[in-house]
Design a protein around this motif. Sequence first.
Motif: not given
Length: 201
Positions: A124-126, A128-129
């Motif tokens: 998810a963080e990847q 989102a970035r």
Amino acid sequence: MLKIWGHRAAPNVAKVLWTCTELGIDHELLPIGGSHGGLDDAGYRRLNPNGRIPTIDDNGFILWESHAIMRYLARREGADALYPGDPRTVALVDQWLDWQAAHLAQAVRDLVRLTIKAGTPPPAEQLARAEAEADVLFGIVDAALEASRFLAGSAFTLADIPIGIAVRRWTTLPVKRAPLAALGQWFDEVRRRPGAVLLSS
């Protein structure tokens, strides 16, 4: 007749095909790349040592790199409307062409790789970035379009073609996108041009 190696689903090939439509250039599309394969064939590598698409053959003149091809064809046809002779206007066209290739294309590729080409859901963080990076870059386009009807001024030029293709790709991906009103209004206009039929392919 102008020969173009590539396939319609490839964004860089779509740029050249759209340009040909704008210029009224008859051409033959020779399928290669993607599901067609052939990019590593020795015969094709003699034409384009990079093994990428598109490549053109204009009566024996071989040229690769999509934006170089677009500029060449516009100059060949004397199409000042698409690739203006005025130094400042053409500098703006070149600015957007170079910026799309250097920055925007990679941001869209990252989102494609993380979503429709990924075998499993991305972290998810990847994701989102990558979404945030695309929002920033398309926000730059949006800000420019708040000040002018098209990217290089009041008229449609080569600058609008690759970014139109990038917007189409971005808006079909399963990602979160910032609401960008000027960009949306511009895209609604450019997608009605005859060459933009490629956006639905």
